[in-house]
Write an enzyme that holds these catalytic residues in place. Structure first.
Site, mmCIF file in Angstrom:
data_model
loop_
_atom_site.group_PDB
_atom_site.id
_atom_site.type_symbol
_atom_site.label_atom_id
_atom_site.label_comp_id
_atom_site.label_asym_id
_atom_site.label_seq_id
_atom_site.Cartn_x
_atom_site.Cartn_y
_atom_site.Cartn_z
ATOM 1 N N ARG A 86 0.934 -1.246 -0.033
ATOM 2 C CA ARG A 86 -0.011 0.066 0.002
ATOM 3 C C ARG A 86 0.982 1.283 0.037
ATOM 4 O O ARG A 86 0.241 2.311 -0.302
ATOM 5 C CB ARG A 86 -0.925 0.073 1.147
ATOM 6 C CG ARG A 86 -1.953 -0.917 0.831
ATOM 7 C CD ARG A 86 -3.142 -0.642 1.980
ATOM 8 N NE ARG A 86 -2.944 -1.330 3.238
ATOM 9 C CZ ARG A 86 -2.823 -0.342 4.395
ATOM 10 N NH1 ARG A 86 -3.112 0.879 4.290
ATOM 11 N NH2 ARG A 86 -1.997 -0.669 5.478
ATOM 12 N N CYS A 115 4.339 -5.204 -8.349
ATOM 13 C CA CYS A 115 2.958 -5.137 -7.814
ATOM 14 C C CYS A 115 2.213 -3.612 -7.754
ATOM 15 O O CYS A 115 2.018 -3.102 -9.256
ATOM 16 C CB CYS A 115 2.939 -5.394 -6.367
ATOM 17 S SG CYS A 115 1.463 -5.741 -5.674
ATOM 18 N N HIS A 116 2.229 -2.848 -6.881
ATOM 19 C CA HIS A 116 1.561 -1.438 -6.818
ATOM 20 C C HIS A 116 2.622 -0.570 -7.035
ATOM 21 O O HIS A 116 2.351 0.657 -7.329
ATOM 22 C CB HIS A 116 0.972 -1.159 -5.838
ATOM 23 C CG HIS A 116 -0.322 -1.917 -5.433
ATOM 24 N ND1 HIS A 116 -0.544 -3.385 -5.430
ATOM 25 C CD2 HIS A 116 -1.681 -1.582 -5.419
ATOM 26 C CE1 HIS A 116 -1.862 -3.705 -5.303
ATOM 27 N NE2 HIS A 116 -2.598 -2.613 -5.559
ATOM 28 N N TYR A 135 0.553 -5.259 -10.589
ATOM 29 C CA TYR A 135 -0.482 -6.304 -10.048
ATOM 30 C C TYR A 135 -1.921 -5.529 -10.866
ATOM 31 O O TYR A 135 -2.132 -4.738 -11.368
ATOM 32 C CB TYR A 135 -1.007 -5.805 -8.460
ATOM 33 C CG TYR A 135 -1.981 -6.495 -7.757
ATOM 34 C CD1 TYR A 135 -1.263 -7.779 -7.515
ATOM 35 C CD2 TYR A 135 -3.293 -6.205 -7.628
ATOM 36 C CE1 TYR A 135 -2.452 -8.746 -6.972
ATOM 37 C CE2 TYR A 135 -4.013 -7.182 -6.990
ATOM 38 C CZ TYR A 135 -3.755 -8.284 -6.462
ATOM 39 O OH TYR A 135 -4.625 -8.978 -5.928
#
Length: 187
Positions: A86, A115-116, A135
């Site tokens: 996150r 991913c992010h 992602y």
């Protein structure tokens, strides 16, 4: 010695910070972790559970950042790693973080994002015309930034190496190490 910068923050995916950090150290690279402030960061562990539409999250390891984004001198580094979790959701809004990313992109220095992590590249405006994995839930963000999303464990687009998430670590890091070695230390 080649120096690599990892940019991250609280709630970064534990494995996506620690795996490249330790793997790069193992290969003999000098590695620093930068965050919004030089403090002890709290990482998280994401896992995939049968029947869930998305991942779950639990507390992970705590680890100190070596330097704040504002104090990073990007010219001191030869490559950049942008882990997921996150953290990219909020570090992408940090102007100093965006400047760091643009430094590496404009000079075609090796960049690995997982991913992010490509959310940070999108916010810095460096995905236009590029092909990037991420992602799958971030595919729209990559495309809105002018990039093309691909479903790949280790997509290489010149100096940019991207992957979907921590299960892609072996292929992603193998591809990044090749790009990093081929680039050699920055002049």
């Amino acid at each position: 010695m080649t120096k690599v910068l990892i940019i991250t923050g609280d709630a970064a995916e534990d494995l996506e910070v620690m795996y490249p950090y330790q793997r790069l150290l193992e290969e003999g690279f000098d590695v620093d972790i930068a965050a919004p402030s030089a403090k002890k960061l709290q990482f998280v562990v994401h896992d995939f559970v049968d029947g869930f539409d998305t991942y779950t999250e639990k507390p992970g390891h705590a680890w100190p950042a070596d330097v704040s984004f504002a104090d990073v001198r990007p010219g001191d580094y030869d490559a950049l790693v942008v882990p997921g979790g996150r953290a990219p959701e909020y570090i992408r809004n940090d102007a100093a973080c965006q400047e760091i990313v643009r430094h590496f992109a404009e000079r075609s220095k090796p960049i690995a994002a997982l991913c992010h992590g490509p959310l940070v590249l999108a916010a810095a405006g460096v995905l236009k015309g590029r092909v990037s994995s991420a992602y799958p839930a971030c595919a729209t963000d990559v495309e809105q930034a002018g990039g093309t999303w691909v479903d790949s464990e280790a997509h290489v687009d010149d100096n940019l190496v991207t992957g979907r998430a921590w299960p892609d670590h072996p292929a992603w890091m193998r591809a990044f190490l090749k790009v990093l070695r081929d680039a050699g230390p920055a002049a």
